[in-house]
Scaffold this active site. Sequence first.
Site, short mmCIF file in Angstrom:
data_model
loop_
_atom_site.label_atom_id
_atom_site.label_comp_id
_atom_site.label_asym_id
_atom_site.label_seq_id
_atom_site.Cartn_x
_atom_site.Cartn_y
_atom_site.Cartn_z
N GLU A 1 0.94 -1.01 -0.20
CA GLU A 1 0.02 0.01 0.11
C GLU A 1 1.52 1.31 -0.16
O GLU A 1 0.35 2.67 -0.79
CB GLU A 1 -1.49 0.31 1.08
CG GLU A 1 -1.61 1.35 1.07
CD GLU A 1 -2.32 1.36 -0.14
OE1 GLU A 1 -3.24 0.67 -0.12
OE2 GLU A 1 -2.29 2.02 -0.99
N ASP B 1 1.13 4.31 -3.40
CA ASP B 1 1.04 5.49 -2.83
C ASP B 1 1.93 6.57 -3.70
O ASP B 1 1.53 8.03 -4.16
CB ASP B 1 0.68 5.67 -1.38
CG ASP B 1 -0.89 4.97 -0.70
OD1 ASP B 1 -1.87 4.74 -1.44
OD2 ASP B 1 -1.41 4.91 0.29
N SER C 1 -7.42 1.75 -4.16
CA SER C 1 -5.82 2.71 -3.95
C SER C 1 -4.84 3.26 -4.58
O SER C 1 -4.75 3.92 -4.31
CB SER C 1 -4.79 1.13 -2.60
OG SER C 1 -6.20 0.55 -1.47
#
Length: 671
Positions: free
Chosen positions: A310, A314, A588
Site C-alpha cells: 500500500e 501510494d 488504493s
Amino acid sequence: MHFLFLSFIAAAVWGFAQARVVPASHLLHEKREHAGTGNWVKRARTAPHVKVPVRIGLRQNQYALSQAQQWLMNVSHPGSENYGQHWTQEDVINTFAPSDDSTVAVKEWLATALPSREITHTKNKAWLAFDATVQELENLVHAEYYEHHNGDRAMISCEKYHVPASVKEHIDYITPGVKGVHFESKDLKKRSRRPNQDGSGYASRNGRQPPQIRPAINTPLQQDQLDTCDQIITPACLQALYDFEPLPPNATISPNNSLGVFEEGDYYSQADLDSFFTNFTSYIPNGTHPVLDSIDGGMAPVVISLSGGESDLDFQLAIPVIYPQTTTLFQTDDTYYGLQLDPNVTGIFNTFLDAIDGSYCTYSAYGETGDDPILDPVYPDPNLPPPNGYQGQRQCGVYAPTNVISISYGEQEEDLPAYYQQRQCNEFLKLGLQGVSIFVASGDTGVGGLAGHGSANGCLRNGTVFSPTHPNSCPWLTNVGATKVYPGRTVYEPESAANDPAGHPYHNAFSSSGGFSNIFTVPDYQAFAVQTYFADHNPPYPYYNDGQYNTSDGLYNRNGRGIPDVAANGDNIAVYARGRLATQGGTSASAPIFAALVTRINEERISAGKGPIGFINPVLYQHPEILNDIVNGTNPGCGTSGFDAVPGWDPVTGLGTPNYPKMLSLFMSLP
C-alpha cells in the site's frame, strides 16, 4: 490473572453497604442498551478510593450543527460569493462550541456538588474535566461503577447514571459512564500479554483488502513508452490518460502545499521508491521521500523485506505527479495497533484525526466523547515495550492538516457503529470548512464486502444486500473509484470500470466499490445527479429506504449518499514492492492519483494569490464536463452484476476521471 485481595474486599463491602437511592431532583441521563460490552467481561465493583479522570461533554451548539452543511456549501459551491473563503481552526472551534448557558449551568452544579474542586474547561470548549474518586463520582451521578476486562486491558463503566434535571439539557455525555474509560491502577486486576506475531507481511486493515498484486509480465523498454499501457500503467501512461506533464524539477513551489498521505500498518521502503524513480521517472532523484509526521509511534521507512504494497504504491504514484512538490506521510499508530494485533480494536482514523485537530480529542457527538474506549487504540500502549509500543500520551493537535489528504484505507459501514461514523463525518465537514480536500479509495469489492463482514460472502442480511463502505458514505469526502485500460485498448480511448474476476489476473476478485450509504442520506449537492441516474438508468433490483435493509427485500438503499464521486486508473499499476517490479490493482491507486492532480491545481491557485480548493464535490457536481465520463463496466457482488457505468454519474465510477486541463481552467477561474 491476579486479584488484589484487599481492594476486592473493599469493593465488595462498598457495594453491599451502599443502597443507591436516586433523588427526585435527578433524571436518568444514559442507560446501557445491551447487556455486556462485546468481549469485555464485567468484574468486581470498583473500589471507592480509586481516582478516575472525569469528563463531562457539554451539549453541542445546536444552531451550529443545523447550519454546518450550509456553511460548508457557502465556501465550496462555485455559485457562492464566499467561495474559497475558508475558516480558520479557531473559527470552527468557537462556532461549534457549546453555549455559554450550558457551561455556566454545569459549572454551578459541580461547584455545589464538589466544592473547591479544580475544574478545567478544555481548549475546544466542549468538555469540563476534573479528577474524582469513584465514591465521589458515584455520589455525583448516582451510579455504580464496575471493572470490565478484556485480556490485559481494564475499563471502568456503569450501567446507568443520573444528572439533575436542571442540567440534563446541557450535558451530552459523561465519562466514565455507560461508555467506560480505560484505566490502569494497582487496584485493578491485571495480567500481562504479548502478541505472538512479528509484524511482518502485508497488512489488511479491517474490512478493506490490501491492493491486488502480481509480478509484472511486460516491462516497458522506455520511460515514455505508451503502447504497453493496457498491460502496465506507468507515470507516462497516467500523463497521457489525464493530459498533464511533469513539473520542471527546478519549479518554484509553495512550502505550504504538501500532499498528505494517510498510512496505518503498512510501510514504505526507500529502496523500493528509488528503484521506481530510476526505472520510470529519472527526473526524480533517488532519496526523494515523504516528510514523516509520526502519529502515536508510527514508524517509516522500513527495510525492504518489511515494506508493504500500500505505502509503496501510494508514493510511487503521487510523487511523480507532483514533484518537486512534497508529500507528507501521516504514519499512524504503533506496531501493535497498526498491524491489528488486538482483534478487538477495529476502529480507524480517530487517532489520525486527533493528531491533526486537537479539538477532536475531546469532541462530543452522537453520545461519544473523544476516542472510543473499546474500538480505538489506547496510549501509552500497555501491550508492547518501545520502540514497537508507543509509550507517550495520545497525540492531539501536533500536526497541521495538509491542503489535500489521500486515504486508501477503510472498512464496511457494517463494521462500525453508526455513532462512530457520524462523529467522524462531522470532523470531515469541519476540515472541509478549513479548506482541506480529502480523497478516499472507494474499495475493491464491488457492491459487496470481504467475506465474513456482514455474512459469509461479505454482503448484508442473508448475503444478498449490498454493503456500503466506510468512511466513503460520509458526504463531506471525495470518493474515488477505479478504472482500467483493458487489453487491446490505448490511453487515447475511453477507460472502463475496473473489474477483474478471481484468478484473472489476481488471486482475489477486484472491482470498483460503489453503491449507497445505509447511514447518510443523499447530500444536496449530489441530489440531481442521483435522481437523474435513477430516472434514466434505473437499476434492476428491489430497493429499500432509510437504511432499513433488515425489514425489506430490497438490495440497496434508494435514498442513501451515492458512492463514489469520481474515478481514476486503478489496475495494472506498475510498482516496486519488496525489491521486485509488480503490477497492482485497487482503488488504493486511484485515490492518490486524483489527490495529486488536485494538489497540482492548488499549487497553481496559490501561485496566483488564491487559496486551496477545499471541499471539491460541489464544483464537480455542478461542472461534470471537466471530467471524462466512464460509460462501460460494472462492479459485481452479492450474487449480482452490481451497478452499470452509464452516461452521467453512476455508483461505479462516479462522475468520471480527471481531465486535468479542463479542471485547471475551471478552478483557476474561481475566486
